[in-house]
Design an enzyme around this catalytic site. Sequence first.
Site, PDB file in Angstrom:
ATOM      1  N   LYS A   1     -12.422   2.619  -4.270  1.00 21.63           N
ATOM      2  CA  LYS A   1     -13.294   2.951  -3.210  1.00 21.63           C
ATOM      3  C   LYS A   1     -14.879   3.113  -3.525  1.00 21.63           C
ATOM      4  CE  LYS A   1     -10.784   3.785   1.018  1.00 21.63           C
ATOM      5  NZ  LYS A   1      -9.503   4.671   1.224  1.00 21.63           N
TER       6      LYS A   1
ATOM      7  N   GLN B   1     -12.247   9.318  -0.387  1.00 24.99           N
ATOM      8  CA  GLN B   1     -13.523   8.856   0.812  1.00 24.99           C
ATOM      9  C   GLN B   1     -14.925   9.071   0.382  1.00 24.99           C
ATOM     10  OE1 GLN B   1     -14.664   6.385   3.191  1.00 24.99           O
ATOM     11  NE2 GLN B   1     -12.416   6.345   3.208  1.00 24.99           N
TER      12      GLN B   1
ATOM     13  N   ASP C   1      -8.387  15.308  -0.921  1.00 25.75           N
ATOM     14  CA  ASP C   1      -8.111  14.112  -1.585  1.00 25.75           C
ATOM     15  C   ASP C   1      -9.515  13.517  -1.079  1.00 25.75           C
ATOM     16  OD1 ASP C   1      -7.881  11.026  -0.171  1.00 25.75           O
ATOM     17  OD2 ASP C   1      -7.015  12.081   1.206  1.00 25.75           O
TER      18      ASP C   1
ATOM     19  N   CYS D   1      -5.260   4.396   9.594  1.00 25.36           N
ATOM     20  CA  CYS D   1      -4.465   5.360   9.516  1.00 25.36           C
ATOM     21  C   CYS D   1      -4.513   6.996   9.074  1.00 25.36           C
ATOM     22  CB  CYS D   1      -4.241   5.090   7.567  1.00 25.36           C
ATOM     23  SG  CYS D   1      -4.143   3.821   7.124  1.00 25.36           S
TER      24      CYS D   1
ATOM     25  N   HIS E   1      -6.260  11.764   6.436  1.00 27.81           N
ATOM     26  CA  HIS E   1      -4.898  10.210   6.182  1.00 27.81           C
ATOM     27  C   HIS E   1      -3.324   9.866   6.274  1.00 27.81           C
ATOM     28  CE1 HIS E   1      -4.203   6.091   3.790  1.00 27.81           C
ATOM     29  NE2 HIS E   1      -5.361   5.432   4.174  1.00 27.81           N
TER      30      HIS E   1
HETATM   31  C1  LIG Z   1      -8.306   5.369   1.366  1.00 32.30           C
HETATM   32  C2  LIG Z   1      -8.217   6.846   1.367  1.00 32.30           C
HETATM   33  C3  LIG Z   1      -6.838   7.506   1.285  1.00 32.30           C
HETATM   34  C4  LIG Z   1      -5.441   6.280   0.139  1.00 32.30           C
HETATM   35  O1  LIG Z   1      -5.944   5.405  -0.714  1.00 32.30           O
HETATM   36  P1  LIG Z   1      -5.209   4.130  -1.256  1.00 32.30           P
HETATM   37  O2  LIG Z   1      -5.907   4.094  -2.498  1.00 32.30           O
HETATM   38  O3  LIG Z   1      -5.009   3.863  -0.362  1.00 32.30           O
HETATM   39  O4  LIG Z   1      -4.000   4.742  -2.316  1.00 32.30           O
HETATM   40  C5  LIG Z   1      -6.626   8.998   1.241  1.00 32.30           C
HETATM   41  N1  LIG Z   1      -7.319   9.435   2.086  1.00 32.30           N
HETATM   42  C6  LIG Z   1      -8.027   8.974   2.364  1.00 32.30           C
HETATM   43  C7  LIG Z   1      -9.623  10.036   3.040  1.00 32.30           C
HETATM   44  C8  LIG Z   1      -8.938   7.436   2.488  1.00 32.30           C
HETATM   45  O5  LIG Z   1     -10.031   7.256   2.229  1.00 32.30           O
END
Ligand SMILES: *Cc1c(COP(=O)(O)O)cnc(C)c1O
Length: 408
Positions: A228, A205, A202, A366, A125
Amino acid sequence: MIETTLDIQAIRKDFPILQREVNGHPLVYLDNAATSQTPQQVIDAIVDYYQRYNANIHRGVHTLSQEATDAYEAARQKIRKHFNIVHSHEVIFTSGTTQSINLVATGFNSFLKEGDEILVSAMEHHSNIVPWQMLCERTGAVLKVIPMNLEGELVMEEYHNLLTSRTKLVFCNHVSNALGTINPIKEIIEAAHKAGAAVLIDGAQAAAHIKADMQALDVDFYTVSAHKMCGPTGVGMLYGKEEWLKKLPPYQGGGEMIAEVTFEKTTYADLPHKFEAGTPNICGGIAFGAALDYMNSIGFDAIAQYEDELLHYATEQLLAIDGLKIYGTAAHKTSVISFNIEGIHPYDIGTIVDKLGIAVRTGHHCAQPIMDFYKIPGTVRASFSFYNTKDEVDKLVEGVTRAKNMLL
Ligand SMILES: *Cc1c(COP(=O)(O)O)cnc(C)c1O
Protein backbone atom coordinates in the site's frame (compact mmCIF):
# COMPACT_ATOMS: atom_id res chain seq x y z
CA MET A 1 -6.18 25.42 -8.89
CA ILE A 2 -3.96 22.84 -7.31
CA GLU A 3 -0.68 24.22 -6.11
CA THR A 4 2.01 21.82 -5.17
CA THR A 5 5.78 21.88 -5.01
CA LEU A 6 5.80 18.37 -6.48
CA ASP A 7 6.48 17.81 -10.16
CA ILE A 8 3.66 15.33 -10.70
CA GLN A 9 4.46 14.71 -14.36
CA ALA A 10 8.04 13.78 -13.46
CA ILE A 11 6.77 11.53 -10.65
CA ARG A 12 4.37 9.79 -13.04
CA LYS A 13 7.30 8.87 -15.28
CA ASP A 14 8.65 6.77 -12.39
CA PHE A 15 5.60 4.48 -12.67
CA PRO A 16 5.73 2.45 -15.90
CA ILE A 17 2.20 1.11 -15.41
CA LEU A 18 0.75 4.62 -15.59
CA GLN A 19 1.80 4.79 -19.25
CA ARG A 20 -0.41 1.87 -20.29
CA GLU A 21 -3.84 1.90 -21.81
CA VAL A 22 -6.87 0.02 -20.54
CA ASN A 23 -9.78 -0.67 -22.88
CA GLY A 24 -8.40 1.82 -25.36
CA HIS A 25 -8.04 4.66 -22.85
CA PRO A 26 -5.07 5.86 -20.79
CA LEU A 27 -5.20 4.12 -17.41
CA VAL A 28 -6.67 6.25 -14.61
CA TYR A 29 -5.70 4.29 -11.50
CA LEU A 30 -7.88 5.26 -8.53
CA ASP A 31 -7.70 2.08 -6.47
CA ASN A 32 -4.72 3.06 -4.37
CA ALA A 33 -6.39 2.12 -1.10
CA ALA A 34 -6.40 -1.52 -2.29
CA THR A 35 -2.84 -1.48 -3.55
CA SER A 36 -0.50 1.22 -4.76
CA GLN A 37 1.53 1.15 -7.96
CA THR A 38 5.23 0.39 -8.04
CA PRO A 39 7.89 2.89 -9.15
CA GLN A 40 10.81 1.86 -11.37
CA GLN A 41 13.18 2.36 -8.41
CA VAL A 42 11.43 -0.47 -6.52
CA ILE A 43 11.16 -2.66 -9.63
CA ASP A 44 14.92 -2.15 -10.13
CA ALA A 45 15.62 -3.25 -6.55
CA ILE A 46 13.66 -6.46 -7.19
CA VAL A 47 15.42 -7.17 -10.49
CA ASP A 48 18.82 -6.34 -9.00
CA TYR A 49 18.26 -8.82 -6.17
CA TYR A 50 17.42 -11.70 -8.52
CA GLN A 51 20.09 -10.79 -11.04
CA ARG A 52 22.97 -10.27 -8.66
CA TYR A 53 22.63 -11.68 -5.15
CA ASN A 54 19.67 -14.03 -4.72
CA ALA A 55 20.59 -16.26 -1.76
CA ASN A 56 19.21 -17.41 1.56
CA ILE A 57 19.97 -15.16 4.49
CA HIS A 58 21.41 -15.48 8.01
CA ARG A 59 22.83 -18.94 7.35
CA GLY A 60 25.45 -18.91 4.67
CA VAL A 61 29.10 -18.02 4.96
CA HIS A 62 29.31 -17.42 1.24
CA THR A 63 29.41 -13.94 -0.26
CA LEU A 64 25.98 -13.94 -1.88
CA SER A 65 24.32 -14.98 1.36
CA GLN A 66 26.12 -12.23 3.22
CA GLU A 67 25.15 -9.62 0.63
CA ALA A 68 21.51 -10.70 0.81
CA THR A 69 21.61 -10.68 4.63
CA ASP A 70 23.14 -7.20 4.67
CA ALA A 71 20.54 -5.83 2.25
CA TYR A 72 17.67 -7.42 4.18
CA GLU A 73 18.94 -6.09 7.51
CA ALA A 74 19.55 -2.67 5.92
CA ALA A 75 15.88 -2.66 4.92
CA ARG A 76 14.93 -3.42 8.53
CA GLN A 77 17.00 -0.39 9.56
CA LYS A 78 15.22 1.80 7.02
CA ILE A 79 11.87 0.72 8.46
CA ARG A 80 13.12 1.35 12.00
CA LYS A 81 14.24 4.84 11.07
CA HIS A 82 11.13 5.68 9.05
CA PHE A 83 8.76 4.83 11.90
CA ASN A 84 11.11 6.20 14.59
CA ILE A 85 11.42 2.84 16.32
CA VAL A 86 13.99 2.43 19.11
CA HIS A 87 15.36 -1.06 18.38
CA SER A 88 15.63 -2.78 15.02
CA HIS A 89 14.57 -6.03 16.72
CA GLU A 90 11.20 -4.40 17.37
CA VAL A 91 10.65 -4.54 13.59
CA ILE A 92 9.24 -7.95 12.64
CA PHE A 93 8.97 -8.75 8.94
CA THR A 94 5.63 -10.37 8.14
CA SER A 95 3.68 -11.06 4.96
CA GLY A 96 1.58 -7.97 5.65
CA THR A 97 -0.96 -6.43 7.99
CA THR A 98 -3.19 -9.50 8.10
CA GLN A 99 -0.37 -11.74 9.27
CA SER A 100 0.89 -9.10 11.70
CA ILE A 101 -2.52 -8.93 13.37
CA ASN A 102 -2.91 -12.70 13.49
CA LEU A 103 0.52 -13.01 15.08
CA VAL A 104 -0.52 -10.72 17.93
CA ALA A 105 -4.03 -12.18 18.27
CA THR A 106 -2.64 -15.71 18.54
CA GLY A 107 0.02 -14.57 20.97
CA PHE A 108 -2.59 -13.11 23.29
CA ASN A 109 -4.22 -16.52 23.84
CA SER A 110 -2.42 -17.08 27.09
CA PHE A 111 -2.89 -13.51 28.36
CA LEU A 112 -6.69 -13.42 28.29
CA LYS A 113 -9.29 -15.08 30.45
CA GLU A 114 -13.05 -15.29 30.47
CA GLY A 115 -14.69 -11.93 31.02
CA ASP A 116 -11.76 -9.86 29.76
CA GLU A 117 -12.73 -7.34 27.13
CA ILE A 118 -11.33 -6.36 23.75
CA LEU A 119 -12.47 -3.12 22.14
CA VAL A 120 -12.50 -2.75 18.37
CA SER A 121 -13.66 0.23 16.39
CA ALA A 122 -16.81 0.09 14.28
CA MET A 123 -14.85 0.91 11.13
CA GLU A 124 -12.44 -1.99 11.03
CA HIS A 125 -11.23 -3.96 8.06
CA HIS A 126 -12.23 -7.65 8.28
CA SER A 127 -8.61 -8.51 8.97
CA ASN A 128 -8.92 -6.49 12.17
CA ILE A 129 -12.20 -8.07 13.30
CA VAL A 130 -12.03 -11.77 12.54
CA PRO A 131 -8.75 -12.57 14.37
CA TRP A 132 -10.16 -10.95 17.52
CA GLN A 133 -13.42 -12.86 17.23
CA MET A 134 -11.38 -16.05 16.97
CA LEU A 135 -9.33 -14.97 19.98
CA CYS A 136 -12.53 -14.36 21.96
CA GLU A 137 -13.83 -17.82 21.03
CA ARG A 138 -10.61 -19.39 22.27
CA THR A 139 -10.37 -17.45 25.52
CA GLY A 140 -13.91 -16.46 26.52
CA ALA A 141 -13.01 -12.78 26.26
CA VAL A 142 -15.73 -10.42 25.02
CA LEU A 143 -15.53 -8.20 21.94
CA LYS A 144 -17.01 -4.72 22.31
CA VAL A 145 -17.42 -2.17 19.56
CA ILE A 146 -16.51 1.53 19.69
CA PRO A 147 -19.39 3.10 17.74
CA MET A 148 -19.13 5.64 14.95
CA ASN A 149 -21.36 8.49 13.83
CA LEU A 150 -22.86 9.23 10.41
CA GLU A 151 -19.85 11.29 9.35
CA GLY A 152 -17.74 8.19 9.84
CA GLU A 153 -15.95 9.36 12.99
CA LEU A 154 -15.54 7.33 16.17
CA VAL A 155 -17.74 8.48 19.06
CA MET A 156 -14.93 9.15 21.49
CA GLU A 157 -17.21 9.72 24.50
CA GLU A 158 -18.47 6.18 24.05
CA TYR A 159 -14.94 4.92 23.78
CA HIS A 160 -14.01 6.47 27.09
CA ASN A 161 -17.13 4.94 28.67
CA LEU A 162 -16.30 1.49 27.30
CA LEU A 163 -12.79 1.48 28.78
CA THR A 164 -12.74 -0.30 32.15
CA SER A 165 -10.37 -2.40 34.19
CA ARG A 166 -11.71 -5.41 32.22
CA THR A 167 -10.36 -3.94 28.95
CA LYS A 168 -7.17 -5.76 28.03
CA LEU A 169 -6.76 -4.77 24.39
CA VAL A 170 -7.87 -2.01 22.05
CA PHE A 171 -7.72 -2.35 18.27
CA CYS A 172 -8.30 0.41 15.81
CA ASN A 173 -7.14 1.43 12.39
CA HIS A 174 -5.13 4.59 11.98
CA VAL A 175 -7.04 5.35 8.77
CA SER A 176 -10.22 3.61 7.60
CA ASN A 177 -9.78 2.05 4.18
CA ALA A 178 -13.49 2.32 3.39
CA LEU A 179 -14.08 5.91 4.52
CA GLY A 180 -10.66 7.55 4.72
CA THR A 181 -11.25 8.72 8.30
CA ILE A 182 -8.05 9.51 10.21
CA ASN A 183 -8.73 8.28 13.72
CA PRO A 184 -7.48 10.13 16.84
CA ILE A 185 -5.10 7.34 17.73
CA LYS A 186 -2.96 9.36 20.13
CA GLU A 187 -6.02 9.94 22.34
CA ILE A 188 -7.08 6.29 21.91
CA ILE A 189 -3.66 5.01 22.98
CA GLU A 190 -3.30 7.34 25.96
CA ALA A 191 -6.73 6.47 27.34
CA ALA A 192 -6.20 2.73 26.84
CA HIS A 193 -2.89 2.86 28.68
CA LYS A 194 -4.51 4.70 31.60
CA ALA A 195 -6.99 1.84 31.79
CA GLY A 196 -4.15 -0.69 31.68
CA ALA A 197 -4.92 -2.00 28.17
CA ALA A 198 -2.55 -2.63 25.27
CA VAL A 199 -3.20 -1.09 21.86
CA LEU A 200 -2.69 -2.37 18.33
CA ILE A 201 -3.07 0.17 15.56
CA ASP A 202 -3.63 -1.09 12.02
CA GLY A 203 -1.58 1.34 9.96
CA ALA A 204 -2.15 -0.39 6.59
CA GLN A 205 -4.15 2.48 5.16
CA ALA A 206 -2.27 5.28 6.88
CA ALA A 207 1.29 4.39 5.95
CA ALA A 208 1.16 5.78 2.40
CA HIS A 209 -0.07 9.14 3.66
CA ILE A 210 1.18 9.68 7.20
CA LYS A 211 4.62 9.04 8.62
CA ALA A 212 3.71 7.53 11.98
CA ASP A 213 6.16 7.99 14.86
CA MET A 214 6.13 4.92 17.13
CA GLN A 215 7.85 6.66 20.02
CA ALA A 216 5.65 9.74 19.96
CA LEU A 217 2.54 7.56 19.73
CA ASP A 218 3.79 5.21 22.45
CA VAL A 219 1.77 2.47 20.74
CA ASP A 220 2.24 -1.20 21.68
CA PHE A 221 1.80 -2.65 18.18
CA TYR A 222 1.52 -1.10 14.71
CA THR A 223 1.06 -2.91 11.40
CA VAL A 224 1.88 -2.01 7.81
CA SER A 225 1.65 -3.68 4.37
CA ALA A 226 4.36 -2.67 1.89
CA HIS A 227 2.06 -2.98 -1.13
CA LYS A 228 0.00 0.00 0.00
CA MET A 229 3.07 2.24 0.02
CA CYS A 230 4.74 1.62 -3.34
CA GLY A 231 6.29 -1.70 -2.29
CA PRO A 232 5.55 -5.27 -3.40
CA THR A 233 2.80 -7.57 -2.15
CA GLY A 234 3.49 -10.30 0.39
CA VAL A 235 5.61 -8.30 2.81
CA GLY A 236 4.89 -5.98 5.69
CA MET A 237 5.82 -5.07 9.20
CA LEU A 238 4.71 -5.70 12.71
CA TYR A 239 6.10 -3.16 15.12
CA GLY A 240 5.94 -4.30 18.71
CA LYS A 241 7.37 -2.78 21.86
CA GLU A 242 10.27 -4.89 23.04
CA GLU A 243 8.57 -5.76 26.34
CA TRP A 244 5.54 -7.14 24.48
CA LEU A 245 7.54 -9.05 21.88
CA LYS A 246 9.53 -10.69 24.65
CA LYS A 247 6.34 -11.79 26.39
CA LEU A 248 4.49 -13.06 23.30
CA PRO A 249 5.10 -16.70 22.34
CA PRO A 250 6.40 -17.50 18.83
CA TYR A 251 3.73 -17.54 16.13
CA GLN A 252 5.09 -20.30 13.92
CA GLY A 253 7.71 -22.96 14.45
CA GLY A 254 10.45 -23.66 11.96
CA GLY A 255 13.93 -22.72 10.86
CA GLU A 256 15.41 -19.31 11.73
CA MET A 257 13.32 -18.93 14.88
CA ILE A 258 15.21 -21.35 17.11
CA ALA A 259 18.29 -21.12 19.30
CA GLU A 260 18.70 -24.84 19.90
CA VAL A 261 16.62 -27.85 18.93
CA THR A 262 16.60 -31.33 20.43
CA PHE A 263 13.70 -33.77 20.44
CA GLU A 264 13.23 -33.06 24.15
CA LYS A 265 13.16 -29.30 24.02
CA THR A 266 13.65 -26.33 21.74
CA THR A 267 14.71 -22.88 22.82
CA TYR A 268 13.78 -19.89 20.76
CA ALA A 269 15.96 -17.39 19.00
CA ASP A 270 16.23 -13.79 20.13
CA LEU A 271 14.10 -11.04 18.67
CA PRO A 272 13.28 -10.47 15.87
CA HIS A 273 14.04 -14.02 14.67
CA LYS A 274 11.69 -15.62 17.20
CA PHE A 275 8.81 -14.36 15.01
CA GLU A 276 10.45 -14.93 11.63
CA ALA A 277 10.28 -18.69 11.11
CA GLY A 278 11.40 -20.07 7.77
CA THR A 279 12.87 -18.34 4.74
CA PRO A 280 11.28 -14.92 4.61
CA ASN A 281 10.32 -12.81 1.61
CA ILE A 282 13.91 -11.59 1.26
CA CYS A 283 13.47 -9.74 -2.00
CA GLY A 284 10.19 -8.27 -0.75
CA GLY A 285 11.84 -6.96 2.41
CA ILE A 286 14.61 -5.31 0.41
CA ALA A 287 12.06 -3.81 -1.98
CA PHE A 288 10.02 -2.54 0.99
CA GLY A 289 13.11 -0.59 2.04
CA ALA A 290 13.48 0.76 -1.51
CA ALA A 291 9.83 1.87 -1.43
CA LEU A 292 10.41 3.81 1.80
CA ASP A 293 13.46 5.46 0.21
CA TYR A 294 11.37 6.42 -2.79
CA MET A 295 8.49 7.88 -0.78
CA ASN A 296 10.83 9.75 1.54
CA SER A 297 12.65 11.24 -1.46
CA ILE A 298 9.32 12.81 -2.44
CA GLY A 299 8.52 13.72 1.15
CA PHE A 300 5.51 12.87 3.28
CA ASP A 301 4.57 16.48 4.00
CA ALA A 302 4.43 17.31 0.29
CA ILE A 303 2.51 14.08 -0.39
CA ALA A 304 -0.08 14.81 2.32
CA GLN A 305 -0.56 18.39 1.16
CA TYR A 306 -1.01 17.46 -2.49
CA GLU A 307 -3.35 14.55 -1.76
CA ASP A 308 -5.44 16.81 0.44
CA GLU A 309 -5.83 19.25 -2.44
CA LEU A 310 -6.83 16.37 -4.74
CA LEU A 311 -9.32 15.18 -2.12
CA HIS A 312 -11.00 18.56 -1.85
CA TYR A 313 -11.11 19.08 -5.59
CA ALA A 314 -12.54 15.60 -6.21
CA THR A 315 -15.09 15.96 -3.40
CA GLU A 316 -16.35 19.23 -4.82
CA GLN A 317 -16.54 17.95 -8.39
CA LEU A 318 -18.26 14.67 -7.48
CA LEU A 319 -20.82 16.37 -5.25
CA ALA A 320 -21.86 18.48 -8.24
CA ILE A 321 -23.35 15.28 -9.72
CA ASP A 322 -27.02 15.20 -8.83
CA GLY A 323 -27.98 12.30 -6.53
CA LEU A 324 -24.38 11.49 -5.55
CA LYS A 325 -23.79 10.86 -1.86
CA ILE A 326 -20.41 10.55 -0.17
CA TYR A 327 -19.99 8.18 2.80
CA GLY A 328 -17.32 9.26 5.23
CA THR A 329 -17.18 13.01 5.68
CA ALA A 330 -14.89 13.14 8.69
CA ALA A 331 -13.10 16.40 9.39
CA HIS A 332 -9.78 14.55 9.16
CA LYS A 333 -9.51 12.16 6.27
CA THR A 334 -7.10 10.89 3.64
CA SER A 335 -7.74 10.96 -0.10
CA VAL A 336 -10.43 8.26 -0.16
CA ILE A 337 -13.93 8.98 -1.47
CA SER A 338 -16.63 6.36 -1.03
CA PHE A 339 -19.86 7.23 -2.83
CA ASN A 340 -23.11 6.04 -4.37
CA ILE A 341 -25.61 7.48 -6.79
CA GLU A 342 -29.20 7.05 -5.74
CA GLY A 343 -30.90 4.20 -7.57
CA ILE A 344 -27.71 2.71 -9.05
CA HIS A 345 -25.74 -0.30 -7.83
CA PRO A 346 -22.06 0.57 -7.22
CA TYR A 347 -20.94 -2.44 -9.26
CA ASP A 348 -22.63 -1.04 -12.39
CA ILE A 349 -20.79 2.27 -12.06
CA GLY A 350 -17.48 0.46 -11.56
CA THR A 351 -18.04 -1.67 -14.67
CA ILE A 352 -18.88 1.27 -16.91
CA VAL A 353 -15.98 3.46 -15.82
CA ASP A 354 -13.62 0.50 -16.30
CA LYS A 355 -14.57 0.56 -19.98
CA LEU A 356 -13.16 4.11 -19.95
CA GLY A 357 -9.88 2.93 -18.40
CA ILE A 358 -10.75 4.12 -14.89
CA ALA A 359 -9.97 1.73 -12.02
CA VAL A 360 -12.12 2.23 -8.91
CA ARG A 361 -13.13 -0.24 -6.25
CA THR A 362 -16.73 -1.31 -5.73
CA GLY A 363 -18.22 -3.40 -2.97
CA HIS A 364 -17.92 -3.54 0.81
CA HIS A 365 -14.13 -2.95 0.90
CA CYS A 366 -13.63 -5.73 3.47
CA ALA A 367 -15.60 -3.61 5.93
CA GLN A 368 -19.11 -5.05 5.87
CA PRO A 369 -20.11 -3.66 9.29
CA ILE A 370 -19.66 -0.13 7.89
CA MET A 371 -21.97 -0.92 4.97
CA ASP A 372 -24.54 -2.38 7.38
CA PHE A 373 -24.30 0.80 9.44
CA TYR A 374 -25.20 2.92 6.42
CA LYS A 375 -27.70 0.25 5.21
CA ILE A 376 -26.11 0.03 1.77
CA PRO A 377 -24.73 -2.97 -0.15
CA GLY A 378 -21.46 -1.23 -0.86
CA THR A 379 -19.97 1.88 -2.40
CA VAL A 380 -17.84 3.03 -5.29
CA ARG A 381 -14.48 3.98 -3.84
CA ALA A 382 -12.02 6.28 -5.56
CA SER A 383 -8.73 6.54 -3.68
CA PHE A 384 -6.05 8.97 -4.79
CA SER A 385 -2.31 8.86 -4.57
CA PHE A 386 0.38 11.49 -5.06
CA TYR A 387 0.81 10.36 -8.69
CA ASN A 388 -2.81 11.10 -9.58
CA THR A 389 -3.78 14.39 -11.21
CA LYS A 390 -6.63 16.86 -11.32
CA ASP A 391 -7.12 15.82 -14.94
CA GLU A 392 -7.75 12.27 -13.75
CA VAL A 393 -10.32 13.55 -11.26
CA ASP A 394 -12.08 15.25 -14.18
CA LYS A 395 -12.05 11.97 -16.11
CA LEU A 396 -13.59 10.18 -13.14
CA VAL A 397 -16.34 12.79 -12.86
CA GLU A 398 -17.03 12.53 -16.60
CA GLY A 399 -17.09 8.73 -16.39
CA VAL A 400 -19.44 8.65 -13.42
CA THR A 401 -21.74 11.17 -15.10
CA ARG A 402 -21.79 9.02 -18.22
CA ALA A 403 -22.56 5.91 -16.16
CA LYS A 404 -25.40 7.73 -14.45
CA ASN A 405 -26.92 8.84 -17.75
CA MET A 406 -26.73 5.31 -19.11
CA LEU A 407 -28.18 3.63 -16.02
CA LEU A 408 -30.94 5.98 -14.94
C1 LIG B 1 -5.41 -3.29 3.26
C2 LIG B 1 -5.80 -3.21 4.66
C3 LIG B 1 -5.67 -4.32 5.51
C4 LIG B 1 -5.18 -5.66 5.03
O1 LIG B 1 -3.90 -5.59 4.52
P1 LIG B 1 -3.27 -6.88 3.81
O2 LIG B 1 -2.11 -6.29 3.06
O3 LIG B 1 -4.32 -7.43 2.89
O4 LIG B 1 -2.86 -7.81 4.86
C5 LIG B 1 -6.02 -4.16 6.83
N1 LIG B 1 -6.49 -2.99 7.29
C6 LIG B 1 -6.63 -1.90 6.51
C7 LIG B 1 -7.14 -0.63 7.10
C8 LIG B 1 -6.31 -1.98 5.16
O5 LIG B 1 -6.45 -0.91 4.38
